[in-house]
Design a protein around this motif. Structure first.
Motif, short mmCIF file in Angstrom:
data_model
loop_
_atom_site.label_atom_id
_atom_site.label_comp_id
_atom_site.label_asym_id
_atom_site.label_seq_id
_atom_site.Cartn_x
_atom_site.Cartn_y
_atom_site.Cartn_z
N UNK A 1 0.84 -1.18 0.00
CA UNK A 1 0.00 0.00 0.00
C UNK A 1 0.89 1.24 0.00
N UNK A 2 0.37 2.30 -0.59
CA UNK A 2 1.10 3.56 -0.70
C UNK A 2 0.20 4.70 -0.21
N UNK A 3 0.76 5.55 0.64
CA UNK A 3 0.06 6.77 1.07
C UNK A 3 0.53 7.91 0.19
N UNK A 4 -0.41 8.78 -0.15
CA UNK A 4 -0.15 9.97 -0.97
C UNK A 4 -0.78 11.13 -0.22
N UNK A 5 0.07 11.96 0.38
CA UNK A 5 -0.37 13.08 1.19
C UNK A 5 0.02 14.38 0.49
N UNK A 6 -0.93 15.28 0.33
CA UNK A 6 -0.66 16.58 -0.29
C UNK A 6 -1.12 17.68 0.65
N UNK A 7 -0.32 18.72 0.79
CA UNK A 7 -0.71 19.94 1.50
C UNK A 7 -0.70 21.08 0.49
N UNK A 8 -1.77 21.87 0.49
CA UNK A 8 -1.86 23.02 -0.41
C UNK A 8 -2.02 24.31 0.38
N UNK A 9 -1.48 25.37 -0.15
CA UNK A 9 -1.75 26.72 0.33
C UNK A 9 -2.50 27.43 -0.79
N UNK A 10 -3.62 28.02 -0.43
CA UNK A 10 -4.44 28.71 -1.41
C UNK A 10 -3.92 30.12 -1.70
N UNK A 11 -4.27 30.61 -2.87
CA UNK A 11 -3.95 31.99 -3.24
C UNK A 11 -4.72 32.94 -2.34
N UNK A 12 -4.31 34.20 -2.34
CA UNK A 12 -5.03 35.22 -1.57
C UNK A 12 -6.44 35.38 -2.13
N UNK A 13 -7.42 35.31 -1.23
CA UNK A 13 -8.83 35.49 -1.60
C UNK A 13 -9.61 35.70 -0.31
N UNK A 60 -5.43 13.22 1.87
CA UNK A 60 -4.91 12.00 2.47
C UNK A 60 -5.49 10.84 1.66
N UNK A 61 -4.64 10.17 0.89
CA UNK A 61 -5.13 9.09 0.03
C UNK A 61 -4.25 7.86 0.14
N UNK A 62 -4.86 6.72 -0.16
CA UNK A 62 -4.17 5.44 -0.09
C UNK A 62 -4.39 4.69 -1.40
N UNK A 63 -3.30 4.10 -1.91
CA UNK A 63 -3.33 3.35 -3.16
C UNK A 63 -2.81 1.94 -2.93
N UNK A 91 -1.26 28.24 -4.47
CA UNK A 91 0.02 28.90 -4.68
C UNK A 91 1.20 27.97 -4.37
N UNK A 92 0.94 26.96 -3.51
CA UNK A 92 2.01 26.00 -3.23
C UNK A 92 1.42 24.63 -2.94
N UNK A 93 2.25 23.61 -3.17
CA UNK A 93 1.87 22.21 -2.99
C UNK A 93 3.07 21.46 -2.45
N UNK A 94 2.84 20.69 -1.40
CA UNK A 94 3.87 19.80 -0.86
C UNK A 94 3.32 18.38 -0.91
N UNK A 95 4.18 17.44 -1.24
CA UNK A 95 3.75 16.05 -1.41
C UNK A 95 4.65 15.13 -0.61
N UNK A 96 4.02 14.12 0.02
CA UNK A 96 4.75 13.06 0.68
C UNK A 96 4.10 11.74 0.27
#
Length: 100
Positions: A1-13, A60-63, A91-96
């Protein structure tokens, strides 16, 4: 199994725009369950954020496998959500990615 975690920061709004964007991202990505081979679980966390956070939302996703994750990345349904509901507003994306 593989975990796919993404964190995003949104643009100014505005706060109301942010809530709408987060809801759209959640609906779009969670709607992929059952449509993409090898996608076991998918959830988007949009609320409960503490002031110490430096990201706005999390995927938070699992494959089943690394190959399934690669298939997800290029699957047309995923690409449509990413291009229509995620990328225009972030505006930004981090992946693990890691094996469990």
């Amino acid at each position: 199994m593989v975990k796919h975690i993404i964190l995003w920061t949104l643009k100014e709004m505005s706060d109301s725009e942010k809530e709408s964007v987060k809801a759209g991202i959640k609906e779009g990505l969670e709607g992929l369950k059952g449509k993409i081979p090898g996608l076991v679980e998918i959830k988007v966390i949009t609320s409960g954020r503490l002031a110490s956070s430096n990201a706005d939302l999390m995927l938070d996703s699992t494959f089943e496998s690394e190959e399934a994750l690669k298939g997800y990345a290029k699957h047309p349904d995923h690409v449509a959500v990413a291009d229509g509901k995620v990328r225009p507003f972030t505006v930004s994306r981090s992946c693990l990615d890691f094996e469990i």
